[in-house]
Design an enzyme around this catalytic site. Structure first.
Site, PDB file in Angstrom:
ATOM      1  N   ALA A  23       0.770  -1.030   0.096  1.00 31.93           N
ATOM      2  CA  ALA A  23       0.186  -0.154  -0.146  1.00 31.93           C
ATOM      3  C   ALA A  23       1.101   1.284   0.777  1.00 31.93           C
ATOM      4  CB  ALA A  23      -0.498   0.401   0.717  1.00 31.93           C
ATOM      5  N   LYS A  37       5.648   3.530   0.100  1.00 30.26           N
ATOM      6  CA  LYS A  37       4.586   2.601  -0.495  1.00 30.26           C
ATOM      7  C   LYS A  37       4.889   1.092   0.788  1.00 30.26           C
ATOM      8  CE  LYS A  37       4.777  -0.122  -4.119  1.00 30.26           C
ATOM      9  NZ  LYS A  37       4.863  -0.661  -6.005  1.00 30.26           N
ATOM     10  N   ASP A 130       3.782  -2.730 -17.524  1.00 31.07           N
ATOM     11  CA  ASP A 130       2.918  -2.379 -17.129  1.00 31.07           C
ATOM     12  C   ASP A 130       2.754  -0.514 -17.757  1.00 31.07           C
ATOM     13  OD1 ASP A 130       0.230  -2.767 -15.975  1.00 31.07           O
ATOM     14  OD2 ASP A 130       1.308  -2.783 -14.197  1.00 31.07           O
TER      15      ASP A 130
END
Length: 506
Positions: A23, A37, A130
């Site tokens: 998260a 993070k 990505d």
């Protein structure tokens, strides 16, 4: 490797988002706002890859890595904090501001420049794998774009055939498990450019765009619906999207070629934007850029007015180079004048603050003395009120005690009367129940005697029938035995006669 930071120096507050590995939180470190993070597990290959790759890059359109910290087997990455949120939230959030084609192309160009930088790194070029709006962050309104999330990044010297990324943005060769190159990032970028031009999720035209359906469609060469793009999207951009998501990777341009193509169209990632907030729901965006004009270029001022729930109003004004220089000088003079005004206002504000502080101190003294007098008066009044209330309460207690004693006597007499009535009623109920029980017992006795007589009679009848059946069986057996004896005697007599005949012959 990233610099190590002591965990005690971190201040972690609000969670901003979460993913498969961890998260992201808002935080502070050494008086600087950062994004933290937090990974759910100890350092694994994916986490180590993200730390290693982020520590190698340095580009204005890629989030910066400041360091890392560990605490109780958990890893924390300290990264640049980007205020505006993700591009995905901008496109599909609750407040959906309209944006122009020029803004969308500027974001696409900034992403392309960052990806081209990754592909050109030395000694080992890198692939992101990505590219999608979720992994693009905006610094504000209208916003500079920055790429984040490097958990899928790898270098191009590795043999790449494993499927990494998000299905709707994956290139066909990735889905089919073939060896792929940096052209897979070009394909993903083209899908994201289509999304910027349509403001729709990829493959949303399908009836059920689930993971398997999207992968099958991409593997068969299908693409998002090109008819869904906005009407003011230039034909050259449509052609660029088609070229970049070609099924065959060798037919796609490189990311550097896509950047060059956008630059030739007049798209620039260095346009200076000025945002003016007019009220709670309205803002104006002024940007200065270049556009193609005849055989050359000209500078243009774009003015956009955005209001919630209304379409954006946009006006473009060409300006001459001399006018641009004059505007720049005028802006410089205004900045200098504003700085002087700020200095004078700061000095005046300091003097006003001193006077207000002294006046406030005098007011505080007067209010403190007045408050002390008020407290004394209120304390005396409260003591008098307490005395009166105490006497009144004692009188009330006496009255209530006497009343309670009277109520108790009355309730005791009433309870005794109720007990007597209940006892008499119980005795009557016991008598009635005893008589009823005796009658029931008598009826049960008579019924038992009748049943016994019937059972005895039935038993005698059964015994008589069984005796008669036994006598009949005995008579049959006796007759059968007599017949058998007579037959045996006759047989023996015949045999004796035959023997006598034989003796007589001799």
């Amino acid at each position: 490797m990233a610099a190590k930071v002591d965990f005690s120096e971190l201040q972690i507050s609000q969670r901003l988002g979460r993913g498969g590995f961890g998260a992201v939180y808002r935080g502070w470190c050494r008086d600087q706002k950062i994004a933290v993070k937090r990974f759910y597990e100890a350092i694994s290959k994916n986490i180590e890859r993200e730390i290693t790759q982020l520590s190698r890059v340095a580009h204005e359109n890629i989030v910066k890595l400041f360091g890392m910290a560990t605490y109780q087997n958990e890893t924390y990455l300290l990264m640049e904090y980007v205020e505006g949120g993700s591009l995905h939230d901008f496109l599909y959030g609750t407040v959906r501001r309209e944006y122009s084609v020029q803004e969308a192309l500027r974001w696409a160009l900034q992403c392309a420049e960052a990806v081209a930088y990754l592909h050109a790194m030395t000694p080992r070029p890198m692939l992101h794998r990505d590219i999608k709006p979720h992994n693009m962050l905006l610094t504000g309104i209208p916003g500079r774009l920055k790429i984040c999330d490097f958990g899928t990044v790898t270098d191009m010297q590795s043999y790449m055939s494993n499927a990494r990324g998000t299905a709707a943005y994956m290139a066909p060769e990735v889905i089919l498990g073939k060896r792929y190159t940096d052209k897979c990032d070009v394909y993903s970028w083209a899908v994201m450019l289509w999304e910027l031009m349509s403001r729709r999720p990829p493959f949303s035209h399908m009836e059920n765009p689930n993971f398997i359906a999207v992968m099958l469609a991409t593997g068969c060469g299908e693409h998002p619906d090109m008819d869904a793009v906005r009407s003011d999207c230039p034909q050259t951009i449509r052609e660029l999207i088609r070229r970049c998501w070609c099924f065959k990777s060798e037919e796609r341009p490189s990311m550097q070629q896509a950047v060059k193509f956008l630059n030739e169209l007049g798209v620039s990632s260095d346009d200076k934007d000025f945002v003016y907030i007019l009220d709670q729901d309205t803002l104006a965006v002024v940007s200065v850029g270049r556009e193609k004009h005849g055989s050359g270029w000209r500078r243009v001022v774009h003015i956009s007015f955005w209001r919630k729930q209304y379409s954006t109003v946009r006006k473009s004004l060409p300006i001459a180079e001399r006018e641009a220089v004059r505007v720049a000088k005028q802006a410089e003079r205004e900045i200098i004048r504003a700085a002087r005004d700020v200095g004078r206002e700061t000095h005046r504000a300091a003097q006003d603050t001193g006077r207000e502080t002294a006046r406030a101190a005098q007011d505080v003294g007067r209010e403190t003395a007045r408050a002390a007098q008020d407290v004394g008066r209120e304390t005396a009044r409260a003591a008098q009120d307490t005395g009166r209330e105490t006497v009144r309460a004692a009188q009330d207690v006496g009255r209530e005690t006497a009343r309670a004693a009277q109520d108790t006597g009355r309730e005791t007499v009433r309870a005794a009367q109720d007990v007597g009535r209940e006892t008499a009623r119980a005795a009557q109920d016991v008598g009635r129940e005893t008589a009823r029980a005796a009658q029931d017992a008598e009826r049960e006795t008579r019924r038992a005697l009748e049943n016994a007589e019937r059972e005895t009679k039935r038993a005698l009848e059964n015994a008589e029938r069984e005796t008669k059946r036994a006598l009949e069986n005995a008579e049959r057996e006796a007759r059968r035995a007599k017949e058998k004896i007579a037959n045996e005697a006759k047989r023996l007599a015949d045999r004796g006669r035959k023997v006598l005949k034989k003796f007589r012959k001799f």
